[in-house]
Enzyme design. Structure first.
Site, PDB file in Angstrom:
ATOM      1  N   LYS A 107       0.857  -1.198   0.000  1.00 12.27           N
ATOM      2  CA  LYS A 107       0.000   0.000   0.000  1.00 12.27           C
ATOM      3  C   LYS A 107       0.884   1.236   0.000  1.00 12.27           C
ATOM      4  CE  LYS A 107      -4.526   0.637   0.436  1.00 12.27           C
ATOM      5  NZ  LYS A 107      -5.493  -0.349  -0.052  1.00 12.27           N
ATOM      6  N   GLY A 220     -20.621   6.701   2.464  1.00  9.76           N
ATOM      7  CA  GLY A 220     -19.584   6.924   1.450  1.00  9.76           C
ATOM      8  C   GLY A 220     -20.225   6.927   0.083  1.00  9.76           C
ATOM      9  N   GLY A 222     -18.079   7.551  -2.823  1.00  6.54           N
ATOM     10  CA  GLY A 222     -16.973   7.598  -3.784  1.00  6.54           C
ATOM     11  C   GLY A 222     -17.173   6.491  -4.794  1.00  6.54           C
ATOM     12  N   ALA A 224     -16.652   3.208  -4.658  1.00  4.79           N
ATOM     13  CA  ALA A 224     -17.321   1.996  -4.164  1.00  4.79           C
ATOM     14  C   ALA A 224     -18.778   2.279  -3.790  1.00  4.79           C
ATOM     15  CB  ALA A 224     -16.555   1.431  -2.971  1.00  4.79           C
ATOM     16  N   GLY A 225     -19.006   3.330  -3.006  1.00  4.64           N
ATOM     17  CA  GLY A 225     -20.361   3.603  -2.501  1.00  4.64           C
ATOM     18  C   GLY A 225     -21.335   3.967  -3.606  1.00  4.64           C
TER      19      GLY A 225
HETATM   20  N1  GLU Z   1      -7.194   0.046  -3.419  1.00  5.22           N
HETATM   21  C1  GLU Z   1      -7.983  -1.132  -3.670  1.00  5.22           C
HETATM   22  C2  GLU Z   1      -8.037  -2.013  -2.436  1.00  5.22           C
HETATM   23  O1  GLU Z   1      -7.872  -1.574  -1.319  1.00  5.22           O
HETATM   24  C3  GLU Z   1      -7.534  -1.851  -4.916  1.00  5.22           C
HETATM   25  C4  GLU Z   1      -6.110  -2.309  -4.901  1.00  5.22           C
HETATM   26  C5  GLU Z   1      -5.623  -2.771  -6.245  1.00  5.22           C
HETATM   27  O2  GLU Z   1      -6.382  -2.774  -7.191  1.00  5.22           O
HETATM   28  O3  GLU Z   1      -4.440  -3.133  -6.289  1.00  5.22           O
HETATM   29  O4  GLU Z   1      -8.344  -3.174  -2.530  1.00  5.22           O
END
Ligand code: GLU
Length: 418
Positions: A107, A220, A222, A224-225
């Site tokens: 991350k 939320g 964004g 996803a929401g």
């Molecule tokens: N940020 C997204 C997650 O938390 C996607 C991560 C990705 O596609 O590598 O799963």
């Protein structure tokens, strides 16, 4: 749990500890998994529009790559901390393992407020972040993607910057969530929500809930929401009674039209003050009388303090880490069914994996194929976790950890790391 976690990373470690004890994990394996393999702290100088130079702090954490290259998004957030990024990197390891894709966990994050930056400043920051970490990422090393407040355009700039360092015209496999015309995958845009909805379908079968006309609240709005709202409404005619963003929420007992809310958000920058609804707070939204509550915003919003007042029977976690361990215990006692984040929101990284596969094959699938394959991964993983939960008589989160940690531990053993 003996000691109350002090921060998000300690919460992630406590969740691992519980699975480790159920699995009788060897102490050496457990110790490796408790800490990231590597973490980078970088300073990113950016020339601002007014001519000043500002230095932003950024992080990239690589938690585990036993099953494949590190994988995970990059967040641009004013409250970013290294502990948050470490927790999120750890969760990515479990997420990729539970959904059974050959990737590890990583991350990234940059402390900044993208809402107050111009497009030019954002582009220079995105390129600067890659300048700082490019040697440590790559299609077979570590593959970033979008996350909170980052988007396909930002991925496009980052891919371009990396390609320049490598001396190639384009190096698409280094990053996923790119725009379609430069190597993105169809179906990546709404993949997190769609994967969550596929998991909801499986949960509803198990719980014998009829999703048609179900009452839904979503924290939320964004990526996803908002997509969860659109999919639930379009597929099941669900009544979306409330949604929210970082400024607050909106509520209408008779149901909101999510298509109209999306348009309103695009026009005004927030869902707040939407004309056909009353404003409510983010915490009020969580306690509404809904069948399904989607937390789709940020971490630790469902806590020991409010869990007992939550009425929804089904909580599909589209956000990462929305529920604290204390709240987990309370909700499990109450019979609330949580689809845990590492399973529920894994659709995003699953289609990222498809994008990476298509980039290396240089052959692109159509939308039906992406949806079918995503559905297969979500359904199979949901059933594996449910089976483990019923067998061990533990909640779905602990079961998901048991499945994931066992898979990562097996890979580490087979590679001879332990
Ligand atoms: N940020 C997204 C997650 O938390 C996607 C991560 C990705 O596609 O590598 O799963």
């Amino acid at each position: 749990m003996t000691k109350k976690p002090q921060n998000l990373f300690e919460m992630a470690q406590a969740q691992l500890d519980e699975a480790a004890s159920l699995l009788n994990l060897e102490p050496g394996v457990h110790a490796i998994l408790r800490e990231p393999i590597r973490e980078f702290h970088v300073s990113i100088p950016v020339k601002m529009d007014d001519g000043r130079a500002e230095v932003f702090k950024g992080f990239r954490v690589q938690h585990n790559n036993a099953r494949g290259p590190f994988k995970g998004g990059i967040r641009f957030h004013p409250d970013e901390t290294i502990d948050v990024v470490k927790a999120l990197a750890t969760w990515m390891t479990w997420k990729c393992a539970v959904i059974d894709i050959p990737l590890g966990g990583g991350k990234g994050g940059v402390i900044c407020n993208p809402l107050e930056m111009s497009e030019g400043e954002l582009e220079r920051l995105s390129r600067g972040y890659i300048d700082a970490i490019w040697e440590f990422i790559g299609p077979d090393r570590d593959i970033p993607a979008p996350d909170v407040f980052t988007n396909p355009q930002i991925m496009g700039w980052m891919m371009d910057e990396y390609s320049k360092f490598k001396g190639y015209c384009s190096f698409p496999g280094v990053i996923t969530g790119k725009p379609l015309s430069i190597g993105g995958s169809v179906g990546r845009g709404d993949a997190t929500a769609r994967g969550g909805v596929y998991a909801v379908v499986e949960a509803a079968k198990h719980l014998k809930i009829d999703l048609n006309n179900s009452v839904v609240a979503i924290q939320g709005f964004g990526n996803a929401g908002s997509n969860a709202a659109l999919l639930m409404r379009d597929l099941f005619n669900s009544k979306i009674i409330a949604v929210s963003d970082y400024r607050g929420g909106i509520h209408n007992e008779k149901g909101l039209d999510p298509h109209k809310v999306v348009q309103y958000l695009q026009k005004t920058g927030s869902v707040v003050d939407f004309p056909e609804a009353d404003n409510i707070s983010n915490s009020e939204l969580l306690e509404l009388d809904a069948d399904i509550l989607f937390p789709a915003a940020i971490e630790t919003v469902i806590t020991g303090e409010n869990a007992s007042r939550i009425k929804a029977k089904l909580i599909p976690e589209l956000a990462n880490g929305p529920t604290t361990p204390e709240a987990d215990d309370i909700l499990y006692q109450k019979g609330t069914f949580i689809i845990p984040d590492i399973l529920c929101n894994a659709g995003g990284v699953t289609v990222s994996y498809f994008e990476w596969v298509q980039n290396s094959a240089r052959y692109y699938w159509d939308e039906d194929e992406v949806h079918q394959r995503l559905n297969k991964h979500m359904t199979r993983s949901f059933q594996a976790v449910l089976t483990e939960s019923l067998k061990r008589k533990v909640d779905m989160r602990v079961a998901a950890y048991v499945v994931a940690v066992a898979r990562v531990a097996e890979a580490m053993k087979l590679r001879g790391w332990v």
